[in-house]
Design a protein around this motif. Sequence first.
Motif, short mmCIF file in Angstrom:
data_model
loop_
_atom_site.label_atom_id
_atom_site.label_comp_id
_atom_site.label_asym_id
_atom_site.label_seq_id
_atom_site.Cartn_x
_atom_site.Cartn_y
_atom_site.Cartn_z
N ILE A 21 40.48 71.98 32.76
CA ILE A 21 41.68 71.16 32.55
C ILE A 21 42.46 71.64 31.34
N ASN A 22 41.77 71.91 30.23
CA ASN A 22 42.46 72.39 29.04
C ASN A 22 43.08 73.77 29.25
N ARG A 23 42.44 74.60 30.08
CA ARG A 23 43.02 75.91 30.40
C ARG A 23 44.35 75.75 31.15
N ILE A 24 44.39 74.85 32.11
CA ILE A 24 45.62 74.62 32.87
C ILE A 24 46.69 74.00 31.97
N LEU A 25 46.29 73.08 31.12
CA LEU A 25 47.25 72.47 30.19
C LEU A 25 47.86 73.52 29.26
N GLU A 26 47.04 74.44 28.80
CA GLU A 26 47.52 75.47 27.88
C GLU A 26 48.36 76.54 28.58
N ARG A 27 47.83 77.10 29.66
CA ARG A 27 48.51 78.21 30.34
C ARG A 27 49.71 77.76 31.18
N GLY A 28 49.69 76.53 31.63
CA GLY A 28 50.75 76.07 32.53
C GLY A 28 51.86 75.29 31.88
N ARG A 29 51.72 75.03 30.59
CA ARG A 29 52.71 74.20 29.88
C ARG A 29 54.11 74.75 30.08
N GLY A 67 56.21 77.30 34.80
CA GLY A 67 55.63 78.57 35.21
C GLY A 67 55.26 78.55 36.68
N ALA A 68 56.27 78.49 37.56
CA ALA A 68 56.02 78.43 39.00
C ALA A 68 55.45 79.74 39.54
N ASP A 69 55.33 80.74 38.69
CA ASP A 69 54.80 82.02 39.14
C ASP A 69 53.30 82.15 38.88
N SER A 70 52.68 81.09 38.36
CA SER A 70 51.24 81.12 38.09
C SER A 70 50.59 79.85 38.64
N PRO A 71 49.32 79.94 39.03
CA PRO A 71 48.64 78.72 39.48
C PRO A 71 48.65 77.62 38.42
N ALA A 72 48.40 77.98 37.17
CA ALA A 72 48.38 76.98 36.10
C ALA A 72 49.74 76.32 35.94
N GLY A 73 50.81 77.08 36.08
CA GLY A 73 52.14 76.52 35.97
C GLY A 73 52.44 75.53 37.07
N LEU A 74 51.98 75.82 38.27
CA LEU A 74 52.20 74.90 39.39
C LEU A 74 51.34 73.65 39.28
N LEU A 75 50.13 73.79 38.74
CA LEU A 75 49.20 72.66 38.65
C LEU A 75 49.38 71.85 37.37
N TRP A 76 50.16 72.35 36.42
CA TRP A 76 50.32 71.67 35.13
C TRP A 76 50.79 70.22 35.27
N PRO A 77 51.77 69.90 36.13
CA PRO A 77 52.18 68.49 36.23
C PRO A 77 51.03 67.56 36.66
N VAL A 78 50.13 68.05 37.49
CA VAL A 78 48.99 67.25 37.91
C VAL A 78 48.03 67.08 36.73
N ASP A 84 48.85 67.17 33.59
CA ASP A 84 49.53 66.26 32.66
C ASP A 84 49.35 64.81 33.12
N ALA A 85 49.46 64.56 34.43
CA ALA A 85 49.25 63.21 34.96
C ALA A 85 47.80 62.76 34.74
N LEU A 86 46.85 63.69 34.87
CA LEU A 86 45.45 63.37 34.64
C LEU A 86 45.22 62.95 33.19
N VAL A 87 45.79 63.72 32.27
CA VAL A 87 45.65 63.39 30.84
C VAL A 87 46.20 62.00 30.56
N LYS A 88 47.38 61.72 31.09
CA LYS A 88 47.99 60.40 30.87
C LYS A 88 47.15 59.29 31.49
N LEU A 89 46.56 59.56 32.64
CA LEU A 89 45.74 58.55 33.31
C LEU A 89 44.49 58.22 32.51
N VAL A 90 43.71 59.24 32.13
CA VAL A 90 42.42 58.96 31.47
C VAL A 90 42.57 58.50 30.03
#
Length: 191
Positions: free
Chosen positions: A91-99, A120-131, A133-139
């Motif tokens: 999760i922290n990897r996606i938050l960092e790389r996809g920001r 970063g729509a050109d990377s998996p982390a960039g595409l998954l970052w909004p999810v 971010d939603a996870l961080v806000k949820l927990v």
Amino acid sequence: MEIKKFSSPPLFLADNLALDFINTEYGVGDDRHDCFDDDRSVIAWLETAGVVPEGVEAPPELLAEARQFRDAARAVVHAAMKSSEADLTVINRILERGRPETRLTWDQDAQRYRVDVRSGADSPAGLLWPVADALVKLVTDEKFEYVRQCEAHNCILLFHDLSKSHRRRWCSMATCGNRMKVAAFRNRKGS
């Protein structure tokens, strides 16, 4: 335009983006379903969820990253429900790389400053970052206590109970709720 097809239909019933993402794998045993069977199906889910615009190309390794992230997100939510710790590496990897990159720019036409956000729509982390971010806000939200797992037998779906009374028991009244009420009625009539 390519028609979106899912081998297993996605379920959007959790009232939360991160939980809906986790719920892309549902069912148990032989009835287990995974909405993600290739990179394009992940993009289709992100489009359906409103996270990315239509026509985004799937970067390589999106499926693997999405499945790894989904497993990590599920583990974090279940750990948070038990007030325990989970591995946050993915999760922290996606938050960092996809920001998304945020910049202040001057809009010459409007003669004013504006915020320019580029994801970063050109990377998996960039595409998954909004999810993520939603996870961080949820927990971290005080209303996390209203995250529940469906009470129906053999249902693993999670949802955020945003009802006024906070007494929601099933992922969906139309499916699991109805099934459980019918079973309870039959048990009462049979005894």
